[in-house]
Scaffold this motif. Structure first.
Motif, PDB file in Angstrom:
ATOM      1  N   TYR A  24      -2.400  -2.490  -3.102  1.00  0.00           N
ATOM      2  CA  TYR A  24      -1.134  -2.322  -3.807  1.00  0.00           C
ATOM      3  C   TYR A  24      -1.310  -1.393  -5.003  1.00  0.00           C
ATOM      4  N   LYS A  25      -0.202  -1.018  -5.618  1.00  0.00           N
ATOM      5  CA  LYS A  25      -0.214  -0.143  -6.785  1.00  0.00           C
ATOM      6  C   LYS A  25      -1.126  -0.723  -7.865  1.00  0.00           C
ATOM      7  N   ASN A  26      -1.900   0.155  -8.488  1.00  0.00           N
ATOM      8  CA  ASN A  26      -2.834  -0.195  -9.566  1.00  0.00           C
ATOM      9  C   ASN A  26      -3.988  -1.089  -9.123  1.00  0.00           C
ATOM     10  N   HIS A  39       4.353   7.539  -1.252  1.00  0.00           N
ATOM     11  CA  HIS A  39       5.598   6.873  -0.885  1.00  0.00           C
ATOM     12  C   HIS A  39       6.806   7.474  -1.583  1.00  0.00           C
ATOM     13  N   THR A  65      -7.245   4.884  -5.582  1.00  0.00           N
ATOM     14  CA  THR A  65      -7.591   6.284  -5.829  1.00  0.00           C
ATOM     15  C   THR A  65      -8.963   6.407  -6.475  1.00  0.00           C
ATOM     16  N   THR A 106      -3.189  -7.535 -11.053  1.00  0.00           N
ATOM     17  CA  THR A 106      -1.914  -7.069 -10.507  1.00  0.00           C
ATOM     18  C   THR A 106      -1.084  -8.226  -9.967  1.00  0.00           C
TER      19      THR A 106
END
Length: 165
Positions: free
Chosen positions: A9-11, A39, A15, A117
């Protein structure tokens, strides 16, 4: 071509993990390419630049080239988003392609997970997640769990999984 995904998920650290894996794996002598799924709508170009003007004028593809790199921008217009397989077919051959995102596609993946998160583990619902790289211990998980910062161990796992070692 061998492929392996990094999802989360985000964060969650996807990356950063991909970046470290590219450094680690290329440092071992393997060639690596990456695909990143976004996205949201993004644009590498800027208004006023020649390539932007070409696209705005209606060009389907614009290839920018310099002595150091080249990039091909393809305008989708009314076309559907290409599949991961279609995108992979456009890459030059390498030892390994690391794919960030595409969590529902059927290739094997490692999940990046940060407890802060508050997101659930994708590994619980997605059988293609073969390991989790986490910032906290995850006892009882049915797949291997690595420290999110132990890039060498995650790289060893991926390279073994794809048959490069």
């Amino acid at each position: 071509m061998r492929i392996y995904g990094v999802v989360g998920y985000k964060n969650a650290g996807k990356t950063g993990l991909v970046e470290r894996l590219v450094t680690e794996i290329t440092g071992r002598g393997f060639s690596v390419s990456t695909i990143k799924h976004a996205h949201h709508q993004f644009d590498l170009d800027r208004p006023g630049k020649d390539s932007f003007r070409h696209r705005e004028a209606g060009a389907r593809e614009v290839l920018l080239a310099t002595g150091r790199r080249w990039v091909l921008m393809h305008e989708m217009r009314d076309e559907p988003e290409p599949t991961l397989d279609e995108l992979l077919s456009r890459l030059a051959p390498v030892d390994l392609v690391l794919i960030e995102g595409y969590k529902r596609d059927q290739h094997p993946k490692v999940e990046a997970h940060r407890a802060e998160t508050g997101n659930p583990l994708i590994a619980h619902e997605e059988q293609t997640v073969r390991a989790v790289a986490s910032d906290v211990p995850l006892p009882g998980l049915q797949v291997p769990v690595f420290d999110l910062d132990d890039t060498a161990a995650v790289a060893d796992f991926i390279l073994t999984q794809v048959g490069l070692v």
